[in-house]
Design a protein around this motif. Sequence first.
Motif, PDB file in Angstrom:
ATOM      1  N   LEU A 159       1.587  10.805  -8.240  1.00 22.57           N
ATOM      2  CA  LEU A 159       1.218   9.803  -7.243  1.00 22.57           C
ATOM      3  C   LEU A 159       0.979   8.517  -8.014  1.00 22.57           C
ATOM      4  O   LEU A 159       0.020   8.423  -8.785  1.00 22.57           O
ATOM      5  CB  LEU A 159      -0.034  10.228  -6.480  1.00 22.57           C
ATOM      6  CG  LEU A 159      -0.666   9.195  -5.563  1.00 22.57           C
ATOM      7  CD1 LEU A 159       0.298   8.831  -4.430  1.00 22.57           C
ATOM      8  CD2 LEU A 159      -1.961   9.719  -4.981  1.00 22.57           C
ATOM      9  N   ASP A 160       1.880   7.562  -7.819  1.00 25.17           N
ATOM     10  CA  ASP A 160       1.814   6.313  -8.591  1.00 25.17           C
ATOM     11  C   ASP A 160       1.697   6.605 -10.084  1.00 25.17           C
ATOM     12  O   ASP A 160       0.844   6.064 -10.788  1.00 25.17           O
ATOM     13  CB  ASP A 160       0.660   5.427  -8.104  1.00 25.17           C
ATOM     14  CG  ASP A 160       0.860   4.967  -6.669  1.00 25.17           C
ATOM     15  OD1 ASP A 160       2.026   4.801  -6.253  1.00 25.17           O
ATOM     16  OD2 ASP A 160      -0.139   4.804  -5.964  1.00 25.17           O
TER      17      ASP A 160
ATOM     18  N   PHE B 160       0.801  -1.218   0.000  1.00 21.26           N
ATOM     19  CA  PHE B 160       0.000   0.000   0.000  1.00 21.26           C
ATOM     20  C   PHE B 160       0.840   1.278   0.000  1.00 21.26           C
ATOM     21  O   PHE B 160       0.294   2.356   0.094  1.00 21.26           O
ATOM     22  CB  PHE B 160      -0.959   0.008   1.196  1.00 21.26           C
ATOM     23  CG  PHE B 160      -2.052  -1.006   1.059  1.00 21.26           C
ATOM     24  CD1 PHE B 160      -3.034  -0.849   0.093  1.00 21.26           C
ATOM     25  CD2 PHE B 160      -2.093  -2.114   1.869  1.00 21.26           C
ATOM     26  CE1 PHE B 160      -4.044  -1.782  -0.043  1.00 21.26           C
ATOM     27  CE2 PHE B 160      -3.094  -3.055   1.740  1.00 21.26           C
ATOM     28  CZ  PHE B 160      -4.074  -2.890   0.775  1.00 21.26           C
ATOM     29  N   THR B 161       2.131   1.167  -0.109  1.00 17.28           N
ATOM     30  CA  THR B 161       2.985   2.334  -0.170  1.00 17.28           C
ATOM     31  C   THR B 161       2.771   3.041  -1.500  1.00 17.28           C
ATOM     32  O   THR B 161       2.785   2.426  -2.559  1.00 17.28           O
ATOM     33  CB  THR B 161       4.467   1.937  -0.027  1.00 17.28           C
ATOM     34  OG1 THR B 161       4.640   1.280   1.212  1.00 17.28           O
ATOM     35  CG2 THR B 161       5.372   3.141  -0.091  1.00 17.28           C
ATOM     36  N   GLN B 162       2.572   4.341  -1.406  1.00 20.03           N
ATOM     37  CA  GLN B 162       2.345   5.125  -2.608  1.00 20.03           C
ATOM     38  C   GLN B 162       3.657   5.751  -3.052  1.00 20.03           C
ATOM     39  O   GLN B 162       4.434   6.231  -2.236  1.00 20.03           O
ATOM     40  CB  GLN B 162       1.317   6.207  -2.319  1.00 20.03           C
ATOM     41  CG  GLN B 162      -0.015   5.638  -1.938  1.00 20.03           C
ATOM     42  CD  GLN B 162      -0.902   6.666  -1.263  1.00 20.03           C
ATOM     43  OE1 GLN B 162      -0.418   7.542  -0.582  1.00 20.03           O
ATOM     44  NE2 GLN B 162      -2.194   6.528  -1.458  1.00 20.03           N
ATOM     45  N   LYS B 163       3.887   5.742  -4.333  1.00 21.95           N
ATOM     46  CA  LYS B 163       5.102   6.316  -4.887  1.00 21.95           C
ATOM     47  C   LYS B 163       4.836   7.773  -5.261  1.00 21.95           C
ATOM     48  O   LYS B 163       3.973   8.068  -6.086  1.00 21.95           O
ATOM     49  CB  LYS B 163       5.554   5.528  -6.107  1.00 21.95           C
ATOM     50  CG  LYS B 163       6.837   6.050  -6.699  1.00 21.95           C
ATOM     51  CD  LYS B 163       7.252   5.257  -7.906  1.00 21.95           C
ATOM     52  CE  LYS B 163       8.496   5.881  -8.509  1.00 21.95           C
ATOM     53  NZ  LYS B 163       8.723   5.386  -9.864  1.00 21.95           N
TER      54      LYS B 163
ATOM     55  N   LEU C 264      -6.097  12.131  -2.555  1.00 19.64           N
ATOM     56  CA  LEU C 264      -5.402  11.425  -3.631  1.00 19.64           C
ATOM     57  C   LEU C 264      -5.553  12.141  -4.976  1.00 19.64           C
ATOM     58  O   LEU C 264      -4.822  11.860  -5.910  1.00 19.64           O
ATOM     59  CB  LEU C 264      -5.923   9.986  -3.738  1.00 19.64           C
ATOM     60  CG  LEU C 264      -5.687   9.121  -2.501  1.00 19.64           C
ATOM     61  CD1 LEU C 264      -6.318   7.746  -2.688  1.00 19.64           C
ATOM     62  CD2 LEU C 264      -4.223   9.008  -2.170  1.00 19.64           C
TER      63      LEU C 264
ATOM     64  N   LYS D 175      -0.357  11.248   3.931  1.00 17.63           N
ATOM     65  CA  LYS D 175      -0.517  10.358   5.084  1.00 17.63           C
ATOM     66  C   LYS D 175      -1.417  10.991   6.148  1.00 17.63           C
ATOM     67  O   LYS D 175      -2.259  10.326   6.746  1.00 17.63           O
ATOM     68  CB  LYS D 175       0.852  10.043   5.683  1.00 17.63           C
ATOM     69  CG  LYS D 175       0.794   9.153   6.892  1.00 17.63           C
ATOM     70  CD  LYS D 175       2.170   8.924   7.483  1.00 17.63           C
ATOM     71  CE  LYS D 175       2.025   8.147   8.774  1.00 17.63           C
ATOM     72  NZ  LYS D 175       3.069   8.449   9.706  1.00 17.63           N
TER      73      LYS D 175
ATOM     74  N   LYS E  45       4.224  13.279   0.576  1.00 16.92           N
ATOM     75  CA  LYS E  45       3.878  11.972   1.150  1.00 16.92           C
ATOM     76  C   LYS E  45       3.332  12.141   2.568  1.00 16.92           C
ATOM     77  O   LYS E  45       2.355  11.494   2.954  1.00 16.92           O
ATOM     78  CB  LYS E  45       5.110  11.068   1.148  1.00 16.92           C
ATOM     79  CG  LYS E  45       4.814   9.640   1.434  1.00 16.92           C
ATOM     80  CD  LYS E  45       6.049   8.793   1.206  1.00 16.92           C
ATOM     81  CE  LYS E  45       5.603   7.436   0.757  1.00 16.92           C
ATOM     82  NZ  LYS E  45       6.657   6.621   0.232  1.00 16.92           N
TER      83      LYS E  45
END
Length: 149
Positions: free
Chosen positions: A33-34, A20-23, A123, A117, A113
Motif C-alpha cells: 500500500l503506497d 488521495f488514491t492509494q496505490k 491501512l 475502500k 483496494k
Amino acid sequence: MTTKKLLIFSLLVLSFNLYFTQKIEIKNDKVLLDEKPILKAEKINMNQYSFYNLKNDDEILLYKGFDNETPQYINDDYYVLNFLTEKIKIESNDFSQIASFMNSKKSMEKLIKWLLKEKVLTLEGELNPDRVAIFKEKYDQNITERTIR
C-alpha cells in the motif's frame, strides 16, 4: 459564470480524488500500500489466492474462483471470499469490483483496494470484524445455498 464555477469545482474534486488514491501492488508475495507492505500474498493457482497477516503470519483471507463445473459458460461463475479469522464466507457472482481481464494479480490488487475502500481491511492490513459483517450483508449472494445439484 456558473459553468466556470462548476468546472473549477469538478477539477478540484478530481484533484482531491487523485491525490488521495492509494496505490495497491502485489510484488514479491507482498501486498504493498503506497510501497509499504501490509499483507503477504500467496498465489495458489489462477483461481485461488491466500492473504496473510504480516505480524503473526495468520491466513486471514482466502479468495477462490469457481466456474461451477461449466468452464465454457461464464454466466454461472462466482467467487468466494473466506475471511478465515472471522469465520465469515461471502459468495458472489458480481465480478465488477475485481475483474481485470484474465490477470489474476491485477484482480487481487483490485480486491484489496475494494476491501480497503469498504474499510474491511485497515491501512495496517488488519481485518475490521464489524466491517466484515457489514460487507457480508452488502455483497453476499449465498450462491451454494441457491444452487441445485
